[in-house]
Write a protein that holds these residues in place. Structure first.
Motif, PDB file in Angstrom:
ATOM      1  N   TYR A   1       0.971  -1.247   0.084  1.00 36.92           N
ATOM      2  CA  TYR A   1      -0.461   0.025   0.082  1.00 36.92           C
ATOM      3  C   TYR A   1       0.785   1.039   0.402  1.00 36.92           C
ATOM      4  O   TYR A   1       2.011   1.602   0.635  1.00 36.92           O
ATOM      5  CB  TYR A   1      -1.136  -0.033   1.183  1.00 36.92           C
ATOM      6  N   VAL A   2       0.608   2.061  -0.489  1.00 35.81           N
ATOM      7  CA  VAL A   2       0.728   3.656   0.045  1.00 35.81           C
ATOM      8  C   VAL A   2       0.399   4.607  -0.056  1.00 35.81           C
ATOM      9  O   VAL A   2      -0.710   4.310   0.240  1.00 35.81           O
ATOM     10  CB  VAL A   2       1.501   4.177  -2.166  1.00 35.81           C
TER      11      VAL A   2
ATOM     12  N   TYR B   1      -2.423  10.652   1.248  1.00 36.08           N
ATOM     13  CA  TYR B   1      -3.380   9.854   0.361  1.00 36.08           C
ATOM     14  C   TYR B   1      -3.161   8.055   1.003  1.00 36.08           C
ATOM     15  O   TYR B   1      -1.656   8.896   1.268  1.00 36.08           O
ATOM     16  CB  TYR B   1      -1.786   9.363  -0.980  1.00 36.08           C
TER      17      TYR B   1
ATOM     18  N   GLU C   1      -4.090   4.529   0.239  1.00 36.79           N
ATOM     19  CA  GLU C   1      -4.640   3.619  -0.684  1.00 36.79           C
ATOM     20  C   GLU C   1      -5.227   2.556  -0.154  1.00 36.79           C
ATOM     21  O   GLU C   1      -5.154   2.286   0.794  1.00 36.79           O
ATOM     22  CB  GLU C   1      -3.541   2.881  -1.212  1.00 36.79           C
ATOM     23  N   GLY C   2      -6.693   2.386  -1.248  1.00 34.34           N
ATOM     24  CA  GLY C   2      -7.102   1.775  -0.041  1.00 34.34           C
ATOM     25  C   GLY C   2      -7.805   2.901   0.262  1.00 34.34           C
ATOM     26  O   GLY C   2      -9.156   1.043   1.578  1.00 34.34           O
TER      27      GLY C   2
ATOM     28  N   VAL D   1      -9.625   7.576   0.746  1.00 32.19           N
ATOM     29  CA  VAL D   1      -8.520   7.857  -0.090  1.00 32.19           C
ATOM     30  C   VAL D   1      -7.481   8.941  -0.346  1.00 32.19           C
ATOM     31  O   VAL D   1      -6.191   9.202   0.115  1.00 32.19           O
ATOM     32  CB  VAL D   1      -8.404   7.071  -1.804  1.00 32.19           C
ATOM     33  N   ASN D   2      -7.974  10.229  -0.398  1.00 35.42           N
ATOM     34  CA  ASN D   2      -7.044  11.613  -0.488  1.00 35.42           C
ATOM     35  C   ASN D   2      -8.391  11.975   0.324  1.00 35.42           C
ATOM     36  O   ASN D   2      -9.371  12.400   0.428  1.00 35.42           O
ATOM     37  CB  ASN D   2      -7.854  11.538  -2.338  1.00 35.42           C
TER      38      ASN D   2
END
Length: 127
Positions: free
Chosen positions: A48-49, A92, A94-95, A119-120
């Motif tokens: 994940y980022v 941010y 991810e997921g 997410v954002n």
């Protein structure tokens, strides 16, 4: 009459100086605070980022900080220098996992706390 007038001017000048000094002390006390914005996630897959791009505004300048994810503590931490006037953080994850956000002063006081599942996310705080 002249002596009364001079005495009145002296009293007014002394009073004005006293209140200016009190204002300076209060200003200096507030100027000695820095802040930490901490995003805490749950356990995430290693691929994940997670990151935050942050703009911290000071009275006479601003700085941009890109901050990455610390997998050991599961946090993204943004630290300011003394006396910021605004922090804007574009986060941010991810997921879209649940994330707890805390803004903490250098004195250890929690200034703001919230939970997101986006997410954002853009976090903005004016001091």
């Amino acid at each position: 009459m002249k002596n009364i007038f001079l005495a009145l001017i002296a009293i007014l000048a002394f009073t004005a100086c006293s209140s200016d000094e009190d204002g300076e002390v209060a200003e200096m006390t507030n100027a000695n605070l820095s802040y930490k914005l901490v995003y805490t996630t749950g356990v995430l897959p290693s691929y994940y980022v997670v990151r935050a791009g942050n703009t911290i505004t000071y009275e006479d300048s601003f700085e941009f900080k890109e901050v990455g994810y610390d997998e050991d503590t599961r946090t993204v931490t943004v630290e300011t220098d003394l006396n910021p006037i605004k922090i804007e953080s574009n986060f941010y994850i991810e997921g879209g996992s649940e994330v707890n956000i805390k803004l903490i002063s250098s004195e250890g006081n929690i200034i703001d706390e919230q939970t997101i599942s986006e997410v954002n996310y853009t976090y903005i705080h004016n001091f």
